[in-house]
Design a protein around this motif. Structure first.
Motif, PDB file in Angstrom:
ATOM      1  N   ASP A 822      24.270  14.969 -42.656  1.00  0.00           N
ATOM      2  CA  ASP A 822      24.111  13.530 -42.911  1.00  0.00           C
ATOM      3  C   ASP A 822      25.427  12.792 -42.697  1.00  0.00           C
ATOM      4  OD1 ASP A 822      21.380  12.937 -43.622  1.00  0.00           O
ATOM      5  OD2 ASP A 822      21.678  14.121 -45.433  1.00  0.00           O
ATOM      6  N   GLY A 823      26.533  13.402 -43.112  1.00  0.00           N
ATOM      7  CA  GLY A 823      27.827  12.749 -42.987  1.00  0.00           C
ATOM      8  C   GLY A 823      28.171  12.413 -41.557  1.00  0.00           C
ATOM      9  N   LEU A 824      27.995  13.364 -40.639  1.00  0.00           N
ATOM     10  CA  LEU A 824      28.327  13.126 -39.232  1.00  0.00           C
ATOM     11  C   LEU A 824      27.347  12.145 -38.592  1.00  0.00           C
ATOM     12  CD1 LEU A 824      30.017  13.681 -36.744  1.00  0.00           C
ATOM     13  CD2 LEU A 824      28.571  15.673 -36.268  1.00  0.00           C
ATOM     14  N   GLN A 825      26.069  12.270 -38.930  1.00  0.00           N
ATOM     15  CA  GLN A 825      25.082  11.367 -38.340  1.00  0.00           C
ATOM     16  C   GLN A 825      25.333   9.927 -38.766  1.00  0.00           C
ATOM     17  OE1 GLN A 825      21.196  12.984 -39.314  1.00  0.00           O
ATOM     18  NE2 GLN A 825      21.671  14.948 -38.345  1.00  0.00           N
ATOM     19  N   GLU A 826      25.586   9.703 -40.044  1.00  0.00           N
ATOM     20  CA  GLU A 826      25.819   8.338 -40.518  1.00  0.00           C
ATOM     21  C   GLU A 826      27.156   7.801 -40.023  1.00  0.00           C
ATOM     22  OE1 GLU A 826      23.158   7.544 -44.403  1.00  0.00           O
ATOM     23  OE2 GLU A 826      25.113   8.478 -44.803  1.00  0.00           O
ATOM     24  N   LEU A 827      28.173   8.653 -39.985  1.00  0.00           N
ATOM     25  CA  LEU A 827      29.472   8.225 -39.484  1.00  0.00           C
ATOM     26  C   LEU A 827      29.376   7.806 -38.021  1.00  0.00           C
ATOM     27  CD1 LEU A 827      32.554   7.972 -39.416  1.00  0.00           C
ATOM     28  CD2 LEU A 827      32.671  10.440 -39.065  1.00  0.00           C
ATOM     29  N   THR A 828      28.728   8.623 -37.217  1.00  0.00           N
ATOM     30  CA  THR A 828      28.591   8.325 -35.792  1.00  0.00           C
ATOM     31  C   THR A 828      27.783   7.056 -35.584  1.00  0.00           C
ATOM     32  OG1 THR A 828      28.689  10.698 -35.296  1.00  0.00           O
ATOM     33  CG2 THR A 828      27.846   9.254 -33.572  1.00  0.00           C
ATOM     34  N   HIS A 829      26.713   6.909 -36.364  1.00  0.00           N
ATOM     35  CA  HIS A 829      25.900   5.698 -36.291  1.00  0.00           C
ATOM     36  C   HIS A 829      26.724   4.473 -36.659  1.00  0.00           C
ATOM     37  CE1 HIS A 829      22.556   3.018 -38.056  1.00  0.00           C
ATOM     38  NE2 HIS A 829      22.463   2.956 -36.738  1.00  0.00           N
ATOM     39  N   GLY A 830      27.507   4.573 -37.739  1.00  0.00           N
ATOM     40  CA  GLY A 830      28.331   3.450 -38.162  1.00  0.00           C
ATOM     41  C   GLY A 830      29.372   3.067 -37.119  1.00  0.00           C
ATOM     42  N   LEU A 831      29.994   4.063 -36.501  1.00  0.00           N
ATOM     43  CA  LEU A 831      30.996   3.778 -35.469  1.00  0.00           C
ATOM     44  C   LEU A 831      30.410   2.961 -34.326  1.00  0.00           C
ATOM     45  CD1 LEU A 831      32.961   7.161 -35.205  1.00  0.00           C
ATOM     46  CD2 LEU A 831      33.850   4.968 -36.020  1.00  0.00           C
ATOM     47  N   CYS A 832      29.133   3.154 -34.041  1.00  0.00           N
ATOM     48  CA  CYS A 832      28.499   2.432 -32.928  1.00  0.00           C
ATOM     49  C   CYS A 832      28.473   0.922 -33.165  1.00  0.00           C
ATOM     50  CB  CYS A 832      27.081   2.953 -32.695  1.00  0.00           C
ATOM     51  SG  CYS A 832      27.041   4.636 -32.011  1.00  0.00           S
ATOM     52  N   TYR A 833      28.735   0.483 -34.409  1.00  0.00           N
ATOM     53  CA  TYR A 833      28.806  -0.947 -34.726  1.00  0.00           C
ATOM     54  C   TYR A 833      30.244  -1.484 -34.623  1.00  0.00           C
ATOM     55  CZ  TYR A 833      23.967  -0.884 -36.326  1.00  0.00           C
ATOM     56  OH  TYR A 833      22.589  -0.779 -36.378  1.00  0.00           O
ATOM     57  N   LEU A 834      31.170  -0.616 -34.234  1.00  0.00           N
ATOM     58  CA  LEU A 834      32.574  -1.015 -34.142  1.00  0.00           C
ATOM     59  C   LEU A 834      33.055  -1.166 -32.705  1.00  0.00           C
ATOM     60  CD1 LEU A 834      34.379   0.991 -36.987  1.00  0.00           C
ATOM     61  CD2 LEU A 834      33.755  -1.434 -36.919  1.00  0.00           C
ATOM     62  N   PHE A 835      32.142  -1.180 -31.757  1.00  0.00           N
ATOM     63  CA  PHE A 835      32.552  -1.391 -30.365  1.00  0.00           C
ATOM     64  C   PHE A 835      33.021  -2.835 -30.238  1.00  0.00           C
ATOM     65  CE2 PHE A 835      31.490  -2.351 -25.842  1.00  0.00           C
ATOM     66  CZ  PHE A 835      32.399  -1.478 -25.275  1.00  0.00           C
ATOM     67  N   GLY A 836      34.309  -3.025 -29.970  1.00  0.00           N
ATOM     68  CA  GLY A 836      34.910  -4.339 -30.082  1.00  0.00           C
ATOM     69  C   GLY A 836      34.524  -5.339 -29.031  1.00  0.00           C
ATOM     70  N   ARG A 837      33.862  -4.909 -27.984  1.00  0.00           N
ATOM     71  CA  ARG A 837      33.552  -5.815 -26.880  1.00  0.00           C
ATOM     72  C   ARG A 837      32.179  -6.452 -27.011  1.00  0.00           C
ATOM     73  NH1 ARG A 837      34.160  -3.604 -20.731  1.00  0.00           N
ATOM     74  NH2 ARG A 837      31.919  -3.330 -20.965  1.00  0.00           N
ATOM     75  N   ALA A 838      31.480  -6.164 -28.106  1.00  0.00           N
ATOM     76  CA  ALA A 838      30.114  -6.667 -28.239  1.00  0.00           C
ATOM     77  C   ALA A 838      29.790  -6.931 -29.698  1.00  0.00           C
ATOM     78  CB  ALA A 838      29.121  -5.662 -27.659  1.00  0.00           C
ATOM     79  N   THR A 839      28.792  -7.766 -29.937  1.00  0.00           N
ATOM     80  CA  THR A 839      28.292  -8.002 -31.286  1.00  0.00           C
ATOM     81  C   THR A 839      26.931  -7.320 -31.426  1.00  0.00           C
ATOM     82  OG1 THR A 839      27.398 -10.119 -30.544  1.00  0.00           O
ATOM     83  CG2 THR A 839      29.550 -10.150 -31.603  1.00  0.00           C
ATOM     84  N   LYS A 840      26.941  -6.052 -31.104  1.00  0.00           N
ATOM     85  CA  LYS A 840      25.731  -5.233 -31.233  1.00  0.00           C
ATOM     86  C   LYS A 840      26.138  -3.770 -31.273  1.00  0.00           C
ATOM     87  CE  LYS A 840      24.953  -5.036 -26.224  1.00  0.00           C
ATOM     88  NZ  LYS A 840      23.999  -5.307 -25.126  1.00  0.00           N
ATOM     89  N   ALA A 841      25.245  -2.942 -31.811  1.00  0.00           N
ATOM     90  CA  ALA A 841      25.466  -1.502 -31.787  1.00  0.00           C
ATOM     91  C   ALA A 841      25.323  -1.007 -30.358  1.00  0.00           C
ATOM     92  CB  ALA A 841      24.469  -0.802 -32.701  1.00  0.00           C
TER      93      ALA A 841
END
Length: 904
Positions: A822-841
């Motif tokens: 769960d830790g890796l899945q949620e962490l990876t999912h959360g990181l997808c919201y930090l792509f700085g070039r877009a306001t989307k996952a």
């Protein structure tokens, strides 16, 4: 449509197999005790720590079918060697096809299949004599030829029995934690089943096989789409056997590839000419090289047209004829007809043929130094020829349209037409002891909740994977000092009609609204330069103006391009990034001036400005960062990109590494290098990580990270252990060099990010689908089609805009951190919201995404090398190989940009 368009086959029960779920749960503790297991390279793969449980449970259909091997069946493997070695794939396939037509390989008692490379698989043990080997002579003849040609090449085929492979061993492997079957034994059995399952499409007339496991009907039943410029797209199907807990599966997916349009060669040349930009003859020659054509102007012994198949080696060239010569200009020595004669007269006198198009460039079907000229009007392009070349922008756009199908449509194609092409619709190649259950599997999935996205003045809860930052300011806004703008034009008409200064003022206000501290541009009128269609002259003009801008102390530049020409963009990036050290963001004039959506477009440009100048656009709450929340973890992204078709001979690959520098995970500076072409593992990985660790020290008061989490992009399934063998050691060596000798070294975990796989998921219920009919963003799958023996999961973090969404595939190959399921899945999912070039996952986590963008930027620096077909046109098609010692660029960027996200 949307969620209402759901694939619903006529099946009574769509629930995932409870037996598989029970076995997964039962095998997990046992597999953890049995593992870490040894791979072929004696490296350890981490055990699966568990299955994820967080999120909303759903059921998904997936493009896998259950294979049912007969446990009583044994397959027999044979190694094949061809002498002399035949490197042409088409000919090697034909040689092995001829081999298995005769005894002892053609037998009524069993069946034989081949990979058409080096392996035969039989359902019975073949009688090859007491030493279990045989030697056969094959006189080569092409398809459609009933007899070999006079003087046809003779091949010696050596066949050696390898081993028996009971299918019960594979069934035992997938159903227990420790079967004793080594990885190489499992892979041999899977390879054998792949060979068996591909026999039907491999032997179906009119079906073209690409890369062994992609099958394209190219005959009358072919589904073809025009790509323009002489190319068509054909729809085909990928098929591959895989293992999962308790089951052997076959993965089938729709695929599309570009082919040369079959038919009269003149038509193909006309279609290409209509789309060609730049000098025609060198481009046409590159386009036609290695295309196979059929001629019928020769006669057989009965005086009937004799079909001959030839391969185009090029067009006419000096010293034999002027480059691109037509049938009147191209001459050769023909003593039979009295000396030197042109092609037009030769065909009139020798074959009684009056050419209708004598002014068309002749083709050469001989060798470059021994040409054989043939008028194109006498040639027909054979069907089923893959175009292994880089597509133009127009063709790429058309290909995307062709390949873009809604999920339900794709699912129907796979279950219907795909099953027929692959050969499972009737249930079976029964002679090999394998049945197929011809219904798609269902698997359990979960939808993870979206994290909150934090800005300077508040947070936002994304909806459907996206959000709007109206009235929100960047988490950390950069100071935009010493900036200006550059308008690039062709002269004459101005697409901005003199409004550029006003648009720049609007952009400045947009930056202010987003939280950037932007001064007014200097000078207020900006800069301008005129270029032409000549790439060399344009580059010289850009070099002059950018040099002038650098001397004026401008540090940040908005570059307004006249169009999307790749060579112009590449020149700007090379000169600004590498030569002069000017941060730059490129926009296209027409898009900048378009009133509809203008403010959103400018806000997107502001995102890049902030990142390049060291800002952070958005962050996540610390409690949603998992193991990253204490700020002591460096997250790394690694990728390698390879030369594409049309690149210069010996062109290098490009390796890129990005790494976070703080607890916000908003800045990802990078290291970039060229390396040996087609080498997947990173050659200078140690030096690249040392650079990143030194910068971390600089940004964190001399402290070093306690953990390093690597997301490694661009690695195929067969290279997982190669990463451990060749990349983990240099990562550790870099730490040994930078960290104190007696101090603790960081824990390292490596996660492979897979994008080029063929797994797809389809919602079973409309309420679990988004508006496009795809699964909702945040969907994760780690059961049903995965194995207890490998730690992996599929994650669709983003919302698809069109077509069928491809989830990312994450595989953990090394874990010292102790990430947890769960830790890796949620962490990876959360990181997808930090792509700085877009306001989307985004579809893959940012470290991997940034590394991919970094490598693409490297391609700009080597634009002429990686687009040699185009670049050589004006120079007459130079065939010189790449020489790193003379290259414009081999690594890094200007020192002024080295610690920034220059690539974004």
């Amino acid at each position: 449509m949307g969620g209402d368009d759901i694939f619903r086959p006529d099946e009574k029960d769509s629930a995932p197999s409870s037996e598989v779920t029970e076995r997964e749960n039962k095998l997990l503790p046992a597999s953890q005790k049995a593992l870490p297991r040894k791979t072929l390279s004696n490296t350890n793969l981490p055990p699966r720590p568990g299955y994820g449980v967080r999120g909303t449970a759903i059921v998904l259909r997936t493009n896998y079918f259950h294979l049912l091997p007969d446990p009583k069946q044994t397959l027999y493997r044979y190694q094949v060697a061809i002498e002399p070695e035949e490197k042409v794939v088409r000919k090697r396939r034909r040689i092995l096809a001829l081999l298995i037509q005769d005894a002892p390989f053609a037998t009524p008692l069993g069946a034989v299949a081949t990979d058409y490379a080096s392996t035969l698989v039989s359902s019975i043990k073949l009688d090859l004599g007491p030493d279990e080997r045989t030697v056969a002579s094959i006189v080569y003849r092409d398809e459609g030829e009933s007899e070999p040609r006079p003087g046809a090449k003779v091949y010696t085929i050596k066949v050696q029995y390898s081993r028996a492979m009971p299918l019960s061993e594979l069934l035992s492997y997938v159903s227990s934690a420790d079967t004793g079957l080594p990885d190489d034994g499992k892979e041999e059995l899977v390879q054998a089943l792949n060979i068996v399952m591909s026999k039907t499409p491999n032997t179906t007339p009119g079906t073209v096989v690409v890369a062994r496991n992609k099958h394209f009907p190219a005959g009358p039943s072919a589904v073809a789409f025009d790509l323009r410029g002489g190319l068509i797209a054909l729809r085909g199907y990928f098929a591959s056997v895989r293992t999962a807990t308790l089951r052997v599966l076959i993965n089938i997916n729709v695929c599309t590839a570009a082919f040369y349009r079959p038919g009269p060669l003149l038509n193909l040349m006309r279609d290409f000419r209509e789309q060609c930009k730049g000098p025609l003859i060198p481009a046409l020659e590159a386009f036609l090289r290695r295309v196979r054509v059929e001629t019928t102007y020769l006669k057989d012994k009965k005086g009937l047209p004799a079909k001959k198949i030839k391969t185009i080696s090029g067009l006419a060239r000096p010293p034999h004829a002027p480059r691109g010569a037509d049938s009147i200009q191209a001459t050769f020595q023909c003593d039979e007809l009295g000396g030197r004669i042109n092609v037009k007269d030769f065909f009139a006198k020798r074959h009684g043929i009056t050419l209708e198009k004598p002014n068309a460039p002749v083709i050469n079907v001989g060798l470059p130094d021994k040409p054989v000229f043939v008028p194109p009007e006498l040639c027909t392009v054979l069907p089923g020829q893959v175009a292994r070349r880089k597509l133009t922008d127009v063709q790429t756009a058309e290909m995307i349209k062709v390949a873009c199908r809604r999920p339900a449509e794709n699912a129907r194609l796979i279950a219907g037409e795909g099953s027929q092409v692959v050969g499972i619709s009737g249930g079976t190649p029964t002679t090999f002891g394998v049945r197929v259950r011809p219904t798609m599997l269902t698997v359990p999935g979960r939808i993870l909740s979206a994290p909150g996205v934090v800005y300077l003045n508040g947070s936002i809860r994304p909806e459907a994977g996206s959000w709007n930052m109206i009235k929100k300011k960047f988490s950390v806004g950069a100071a935009i000092r010493d900036w200006s703008y550059l308008r690039i034009g062709y002269g004459g008409s101005d697409p901005l009609q003199g409004s550029l200064q006003a648009l720049v003022n609007t952009f400045k206000r947009t930056m202010d609204d987003c939280g950037l501290r932007a001064d007014a541009p200097k000078p207020s009128t900006g800069y301008a330069v005129t270029i032409s269609n000549d790439d060399d002259a344009s580059r010289a003009a850009l070099k002059e103006i950018l040099g002038k801008i650098q001397r004026s102390t401008v540090k940040m530049l908005l570059v307004v391009l006249p169009d999307q020409r790749a060579s112009t963009y590449a020149s700007v990036k090379y000169l600004a990034d590498v030569v002069y050290g000017i941060h730059n963001v490129c926009v296209v004039a027409q898009k900048l001036a378009k009133e509809k959506g203008q403010l959103q477009y400018m806000a997107n440009v502001a995102l890049k400005f902030n990142l390049k100048r060291g800002g952070t656009n958005q962050t996540l709450p610390a409690d949603q960062l998992g193991v990253l929340r204490d700020g002591r973890t460096m997250v790394v992204g690694i990728d390698v990109t390879h030369p594409s078709p049309g690149s210069q001979k010996g062109a290098p690959s490009i390796a890129g590494l990005v790494a976070s520098v703080d607890a916000r995970f908003g800045q990802w500076p990078a290291s970039i290098r060229i390396q040996e072409g087609r080498k997947e593992m990173v050659t200078e990985l140690k030096a690249m990580l040392v650079e990143r660790l030194r910068l971390w020290q600089k940004k964190n008061n001399a402290a070093l990270p306690s953990r390093i989490l690597v997301y490694r992009d661009g690695v195929s399934e067969g290279q997982y252990e190669t990463v451990l063998r060749e990349e983990l050691p240099p990562l550790r060596e870099a730490c040994q060099q930078v960290y104190p000798a007696k101090g603790a070294k960081p824990q390292i975990s490596i996660v492979i990010v897979g994008k080029r796989h063929h797994t797809r998921f389809f919602p079973v219920k409309a309420e679990d689908a988004d508006r496009t009919g795809n699964p909702k963003n945040g969907t994760v799958v780690d059961r049903g089609i995965t194995s207890h023996a490998q730690w992996d999961f599929f994650l669709q973090a983003h919302t698809g805009l069109q077509g069928t969404v491809r989830p990312a595939h994450y595989v953990v190959v090394h874990d010292e951190i102790g990430l947890g399921a769960d830790g890796l899945q949620e962490l990876t999912h959360g990181l997808c919201y930090l792509f700085g070039r877009a306001t989307k996952a985004v579809s893959i986590c940012p470290p991997a995404y940034y590394a991919d963008l970094l490598c693409e930027r490297g391609r700009c620096y080597l634009h002429s090398v990686l687009n040699a077909d185009s670049a050589a046109s004006a120079s007459g098609g130079s065939e010189a190989g790449f020489d790193a010692s003379r290259a414009d660029w081999v690594s890094g960027v200007h020192a002024a940009l080295a610690e920034s996200m220059f690539y974004i």
